[in-house]
Every structure is written in structure tokens, then in C-alpha cells.
Write a protein that holds these residues in place. Sequence first.
Motif, PDB file in Angstrom:
ATOM      1  N   PHE A 296       0.595  -1.617   0.147  1.00 41.77           N
ATOM      2  CA  PHE A 296      -0.213   0.039   0.323  1.00 41.77           C
ATOM      3  C   PHE A 296       0.876   1.477   0.479  1.00 41.77           C
TER       4      PHE A 296
ATOM      5  N   TYR B   6       0.517   7.311  -4.460  1.00 43.66           N
ATOM      6  CA  TYR B   6       0.818   8.570  -5.421  1.00 43.66           C
ATOM      7  C   TYR B   6       1.331   9.127  -4.763  1.00 43.66           C
ATOM      8  N   TYR B   7       1.928   9.775  -3.121  1.00 49.61           N
ATOM      9  CA  TYR B   7       2.671  10.543  -3.016  1.00 49.61           C
ATOM     10  C   TYR B   7       4.239   9.821  -2.561  1.00 49.61           C
TER      11      TYR B   7
ATOM     12  N   HIS C 287      -2.741   0.157  -6.269  1.00 51.32           N
ATOM     13  CA  HIS C 287      -2.553   0.738  -5.784  1.00 51.32           C
ATOM     14  C   HIS C 287      -4.456   0.404  -5.383  1.00 51.32           C
TER      15      HIS C 287
ATOM     16  N   TYR D 203      -3.650   8.682   7.172  1.00 44.58           N
ATOM     17  CA  TYR D 203      -3.332   7.601   6.021  1.00 44.58           C
ATOM     18  C   TYR D 203      -3.961   7.296   4.996  1.00 44.58           C
TER      19      TYR D 203
ATOM     20  N   CYS E 245      -6.283   8.609   1.162  1.00 44.38           N
ATOM     21  CA  CYS E 245      -5.780   8.145   0.149  1.00 44.38           C
ATOM     22  C   CYS E 245      -6.533   9.334  -0.595  1.00 44.38           C
ATOM     23  N   HIS E 246      -6.351   8.609  -2.310  1.00 49.80           N
ATOM     24  CA  HIS E 246      -6.887   8.766  -3.393  1.00 49.80           C
ATOM     25  C   HIS E 246      -7.402   7.630  -4.305  1.00 49.80           C
TER      26      HIS E 246
ATOM     27  N   HIS F 179      -2.054  14.726   2.062  1.00 53.32           N
ATOM     28  CA  HIS F 179      -2.133  13.362   2.799  1.00 53.32           C
ATOM     29  C   HIS F 179      -0.347  13.406   2.779  1.00 53.32           C
TER      30      HIS F 179
HETATM   31  S1  FES Z   1      -2.510   5.961   0.486  1.00 55.78           S
HETATM   32 FE1  FES Z   1      -1.075   7.187  -0.390  1.00 55.78          FE
HETATM   33  S2  FES Z   1      -2.395   7.920  -2.434  1.00 55.78           S
HETATM   34 FE2  FES Z   1      -3.694   6.202  -1.431  1.00 55.78          FE
END
Ligand code: FES
Length: 248
Positions: A85, A90-91, A130, A178, A182-183, A216
Motif C-alpha cells: 500500500f 501516489y505520494y 494501488h 493515512y 488516500c487518492h 496526504h
Molecule cells: S495511500 Fe497514498 S495515495 Fe493512496
Amino acid sequence: MIRGPTLRKDAWWAEPIPTVILLAGFVGYATWAAFQNANYFVDPYLSPLYSPCLAANCEHVTIRLFGSWWALSPALLILWIPGGFRATCYYYRKAYYRSILGAPPACAARDIRKRYTGERRFPLVLQNIHRYFFWLATPFLVFLWWDVVKAFSFPGQGFGMGLGTLILLGNAAFLSLYSFSCHSCRHVVGGHVDVFSKAPVRYRLWRTFTRLNERHGAIAWVSLVWVAWSDVYVRLVATDTIRDLRFF
Ligand code: FES
């Protein structure tokens, strides 16, 4: 023709250095802790690196899904999920593409790797997994909050609270933030709604999750450090290096 890596005059190279140190430090520590297979539980605290504990050889079994045939560290059964995960987040992708792959090392700076092909081709196209890791990792929050509930119950003394309770509480809270920032979570909540005026509740939820999503990156770092800190604290108490500070 621009001969240097960039025309930027500021310290654009300063961000990748702490990023590499933090990421490498966390991966190194978590790998070491996962293979220790000891000192991850001291009643009533269970390290988040071993939660949920699913094997018969756990110091503290959460759910016994694997029998005594599993002889390795129980952390190895679960860590690939939160690890995957994070690795596909993305980050973090932005963070390690820049700091480790140098693709590019900063905005308006030339790529260090010449053959970066983006995420539309193998192997980086696999980062699309993801969204599925989001669904795999989110149920972990239930177990982490259950660990918090149990961290209020001390053996032979009943209800109480120690510094470890607060640390596990902070861990569950930061990891929840977190996941919910998430995106993929934002997309699930309302990202795929085409006409917001026809889905006012989804729209309000989407705005709330968007505000979380804007933070995020900061949440990602805090939650990462806090997970390691939680394991360190449990380990120090379990090995009698320090005593748990009890409030009541
Ligand atoms: S956990 Fe960071 S974008 Fe999904």
C-alpha cells in the motif's frame, strides 16, 4: 541549450536527501523488526508491525489463520499488504521517483535516469495495483483499533492507561488518516460521480475527503514515523530496557 541540470538557483536538491534517509531508515528498521520474531508483544501492547497476528506461533494471537506449520515470523504474513500500500502510494511514488530514481530529481530539473518511460509501461504500470492495496490494507485499521481497546486493559489490574496506550492510539489514528486521505479513497467516495448536483451527499463527503487528501503527504510521513516509533516503544518495554509509564 541548457548545459546544467536546471536553471533553478534555490536548493532544489535539499528535499531528496532527507527523503532517502527517512525511506531507507524505515524500510531497514521494519525489515529488521519483522525478522526478529520476538519482543513485539508485552501485555497489553502489540506492535503494529505484527498486527493482526495470524499464526499459531504468535506471542499474542489475534486470529489463528495459520497453524503450527508456520515457523517463520508472523510479521512476514501481513507486512506485504501495508508495505505494498505504501510502496504504490501516489505520494511516495513522487517522493522516491524524485529522490531515488531522479526522474526528475525536482521540478524543472533534468532527469538523472535517461530511460524513464513513465507509468504507462511495464514495470511502473503495475503501480495501478494501488487501488486494490487500498481495499486490502483498510481492514487492518479494525485490528489496530482493537489493539487500542485492549491496550486499556492491564493484566491482573483491569482498566488503565499507560504511555503505550497513547502511542498505539496515535498509531491507529494516524494510519486511519493515512487511509482516508488516500487518492483511491477519495475516488471511491465521490471521484467517479459525474454530476455532483445529483449526488449532494456524495459531494459533501467528497469535499471532506478532499480536504484530508490535500494533507496526504504530511500524514504519510507522520504515520510512517509513528508506526516505527510504536514498534520501538513496545520492543523497549518488552525487553525491560524501559518501564511503561502508567497514568492510572
Ligand atoms: S495511500 Fe497514498 S495515495 Fe493512496
